[in-house]
Design a protein around this motif. Sequence first.
Motif, PDB file in Angstrom:
ATOM      1  N   LEU A  21       0.851  -1.185   0.000  1.00 30.45           N
ATOM      2  CA  LEU A  21       0.000   0.000   0.000  1.00 30.45           C
ATOM      3  C   LEU A  21       0.889   1.238   0.000  1.00 30.45           C
ATOM      4  N   ASP A  22       0.728   2.059  -1.032  1.00 32.14           N
ATOM      5  CA  ASP A  22       1.531   3.277  -1.161  1.00 32.14           C
ATOM      6  C   ASP A  22       0.622   4.498  -1.080  1.00 32.14           C
ATOM      7  N   LEU A  23       0.743   5.247   0.010  1.00 34.21           N
ATOM      8  CA  LEU A  23      -0.026   6.477   0.224  1.00 34.21           C
ATOM      9  C   LEU A  23       0.911   7.671   0.376  1.00 34.21           C
ATOM     10  N   SER A  24       2.092   7.578  -0.168  1.00 34.28           N
ATOM     11  CA  SER A  24       3.092   8.624  -0.011  1.00 34.28           C
ATOM     12  C   SER A  24       2.734   9.876  -0.796  1.00 34.28           C
ATOM     13  N   LYS A  25       3.353  10.991  -0.408  1.00 31.52           N
ATOM     14  CA  LYS A  25       3.211  12.270  -1.106  1.00 31.52           C
ATOM     15  C   LYS A  25       1.749  12.717  -1.197  1.00 31.52           C
ATOM     16  N   ASN A  26       1.064  12.660  -0.057  1.00 32.81           N
ATOM     17  CA  ASN A  26      -0.288  13.186   0.052  1.00 32.81           C
ATOM     18  C   ASN A  26      -0.296  14.264   1.134  1.00 32.81           C
ATOM     19  N   PHE A  27      -1.466  14.538   1.715  1.00 34.96           N
ATOM     20  CA  PHE A  27      -1.592  15.572   2.735  1.00 34.96           C
ATOM     21  C   PHE A  27      -2.213  14.996   4.004  1.00 34.96           C
ATOM     22  N   LEU A  28      -1.886  13.759   4.317  1.00 34.86           N
ATOM     23  CA  LEU A  28      -2.429  13.096   5.492  1.00 34.86           C
ATOM     24  C   LEU A  28      -1.795  13.669   6.760  1.00 34.86           C
ATOM     25  N   ALA A  29      -2.624  14.293   7.595  1.00 38.96           N
ATOM     26  CA  ALA A  29      -2.143  14.830   8.864  1.00 38.96           C
ATOM     27  C   ALA A  29      -2.380  13.848  10.004  1.00 38.96           C
ATOM     28  N   SER A  30      -3.327  12.962   9.841  1.00 39.65           N
ATOM     29  CA  SER A  30      -3.599  11.939  10.844  1.00 39.65           C
ATOM     30  C   SER A  30      -4.276  10.755  10.167  1.00 39.65           C
ATOM     31  N   VAL A  31      -4.302   9.647  10.866  1.00 40.27           N
ATOM     32  CA  VAL A  31      -4.902   8.417  10.351  1.00 40.27           C
ATOM     33  C   VAL A  31      -5.915   7.933  11.373  1.00 40.27           C
ATOM     34  N   GLU A  32      -7.071   7.511  10.918  1.00 43.71           N
ATOM     35  CA  GLU A  32      -8.092   7.012  11.829  1.00 43.71           C
ATOM     36  C   GLU A  32      -7.566   5.795  12.580  1.00 43.71           C
ATOM     37  N   GLN A  33      -7.833   5.741  13.873  1.00 40.19           N
ATOM     38  CA  GLN A  33      -7.391   4.613  14.689  1.00 40.19           C
ATOM     39  C   GLN A  33      -7.868   3.297  14.062  1.00 40.19           C
ATOM     40  N   GLY A  34      -6.940   2.377  13.847  1.00 44.37           N
ATOM     41  CA  GLY A  34      -7.294   1.080  13.281  1.00 44.37           C
ATOM     42  C   GLY A  34      -7.606   1.115  11.806  1.00 44.37           C
ATOM     43  N   ALA A  35      -7.173   2.164  11.096  1.00 41.22           N
ATOM     44  CA  ALA A  35      -7.487   2.269   9.664  1.00 41.22           C
ATOM     45  C   ALA A  35      -6.936   1.092   8.871  1.00 41.22           C
ATOM     46  N   PHE A  36      -5.852   0.477   9.360  1.00 41.37           N
ATOM     47  CA  PHE A  36      -5.214  -0.618   8.622  1.00 41.37           C
ATOM     48  C   PHE A  36      -5.505  -1.987   9.231  1.00 41.37           C
ATOM     49  N   SER A  74       6.395  11.409   3.185  1.00 40.08           N
ATOM     50  CA  SER A  74       6.050  12.677   2.527  1.00 40.08           C
ATOM     51  C   SER A  74       4.571  13.020   2.693  1.00 40.08           C
ATOM     52  N   ASN A  75       4.096  12.936   3.935  1.00 36.55           N
ATOM     53  CA  ASN A  75       2.766  13.411   4.280  1.00 36.55           C
ATOM     54  C   ASN A  75       2.906  14.490   5.362  1.00 36.55           C
ATOM     55  N   LEU A  76       1.851  14.730   6.123  1.00 33.39           N
ATOM     56  CA  LEU A  76       1.865  15.766   7.146  1.00 33.39           C
ATOM     57  C   LEU A  76       1.610  15.196   8.541  1.00 33.39           C
ATOM     58  N   LEU A  77       1.900  13.922   8.728  1.00 32.24           N
ATOM     59  CA  LEU A  77       1.678  13.286  10.020  1.00 32.24           C
ATOM     60  C   LEU A  77       2.535  13.958  11.092  1.00 32.24           C
ATOM     61  N   TYR A  78       1.917  14.276  12.233  1.00 32.68           N
ATOM     62  CA  TYR A  78       2.638  14.957  13.305  1.00 32.68           C
ATOM     63  C   TYR A  78       2.829  14.084  14.546  1.00 32.68           C
ATOM     64  N   ALA A  79       2.109  12.979  14.622  1.00 32.04           N
ATOM     65  CA  ALA A  79       2.243  12.077  15.771  1.00 32.04           C
ATOM     66  C   ALA A  79       1.852  10.667  15.349  1.00 32.04           C
ATOM     67  N   ILE A  80       2.489   9.682  15.965  1.00 36.41           N
ATOM     68  CA  ILE A  80       2.129   8.282  15.754  1.00 36.41           C
ATOM     69  C   ILE A  80       1.487   7.789  17.039  1.00 36.41           C
ATOM     70  N   ARG A  81       0.221   7.465  16.952  1.00 32.23           N
ATOM     71  CA  ARG A  81      -0.536   7.064  18.143  1.00 32.23           C
ATOM     72  C   ARG A  81      -0.651   5.540  18.214  1.00 32.23           C
ATOM     73  N   GLY A  82      -0.859   5.049  19.393  1.00 28.07           N
ATOM     74  CA  GLY A  82      -1.061   3.627  19.569  1.00 28.07           C
ATOM     75  C   GLY A  82      -2.314   3.164  18.842  1.00 28.07           C
ATOM     76  N   GLY A  83      -2.220   2.062  18.135  1.00 34.17           N
ATOM     77  CA  GLY A  83      -3.375   1.545  17.399  1.00 34.17           C
ATOM     78  C   GLY A  83      -3.325   1.830  15.913  1.00 34.17           C
ATOM     79  N   TYR A  84      -2.407   2.705  15.470  1.00 28.05           N
ATOM     80  CA  TYR A  84      -2.287   2.981  14.038  1.00 28.05           C
ATOM     81  C   TYR A  84      -1.992   1.700  13.252  1.00 28.05           C
ATOM     82  N   PHE A  85      -1.097   0.884  13.775  1.00 26.69           N
ATOM     83  CA  PHE A  85      -0.615  -0.284  13.028  1.00 26.69           C
ATOM     84  C   PHE A  85      -1.012  -1.593  13.707  1.00 26.69           C
ATOM     85  N   PHE A  86      -2.115  -1.542  14.409  1.00 27.10           N
ATOM     86  CA  PHE A  86      -2.625  -2.717  15.105  1.00 27.10           C
ATOM     87  C   PHE A  86      -2.954  -3.832  14.113  1.00 27.10           C
TER      88      PHE A  86
END
Length: 353
Positions: free
Chosen positions: A152-167, A180-192
Amino acid sequence: MLELLPLLLIIVPSYSNIVQNCPNFCLCYESSNLVECRNQNLLSVPHHLSHSTWMLDLRHNNLSRLDPASFQALWSLRILLLSDNRIEKVSPRSFRSLGFLERLDLSYNQLSSLPFDFSRGLGSLRELRVPSNRLTVLSYESLRHLESLEKLDLSKNFLASVEQGAFRGLSRLRHLHLQSNLLYAIRGGYFFMLQNLELLDLSDNNISSIAVESFTSLHSLRLLALSDNQLSHLKFKTFINIQTPSTHMQVSGNPWVCDCDLQRVFGKINSVRHLHIDDYENLTCAGPPQLLGAALDSVDSQLCVAETATVLVITITVLVTVIAAIVMAERNRKKNQDKNWNELDGPFETQDK
């Protein structure tokens, strides 16, 4: 199968293999069921394509949207290339008939979001590319049916955050590109639940903090890219939770505050057998001011020494102050005692006289 794609695109077929009733501006190769419609300024997907079409190449056109009729009845489609168009919208149910699709390329378009049922009908998809678009949000509903997805390639977009459990529905995912996005923090549950993930690229974002439990479930991770973010400190627990045979990390290009705490964290990481910092020699200090621009590996042995010396000076200063206070208190006590004795001696001397 996917590895043969570059070869298929450069093969020049014999004229006997070209289908005569092919849509205008396209080339159809019967022997490979390949339909090529590149660079034709098409405004919509050609209709009446053969049901046996195996690969559809629509790159470098002027498509602006996809709708449910765009790929209707293309049940045999395995590869769909839509990069370098002007696609702004993917309507619900656009891919509902593509149950055998394995590769979908939507790179270099103008998508700001994916519809809630984007993945419905794409249960066989193994590779999804959506880099260089305008995505600002990413939800679980959009990806939940991609149970076969590996890349899954989502690079070079404008993602500032990801919904918990999106993946969390992507149990077979091996490569995830979020650089190459705008993510400012990595929260627990992103890559669950991403237990098969081997590559996680988070470089070139604005990440300044990482939750301790962020990488806990990544039991197959081989490469973690965190370079070119806004990290100034790290917590050792964040990385000791990565339980893999071997994980390589890239962390250069961050504004590290070089102090004893940072030196201890990197020292612990480097002492763990399965963790490897590939670019440690490239790390530079952004603070404190006296170390600005210095290479971390050239000063790391001095950081805790300097801190120890400072603590020692403070301790000695405090100790001297305490001793001085005790001495002064003792002097005052003796002075007061002598004074009291003198006052007691006075009346007896008067009586003797």
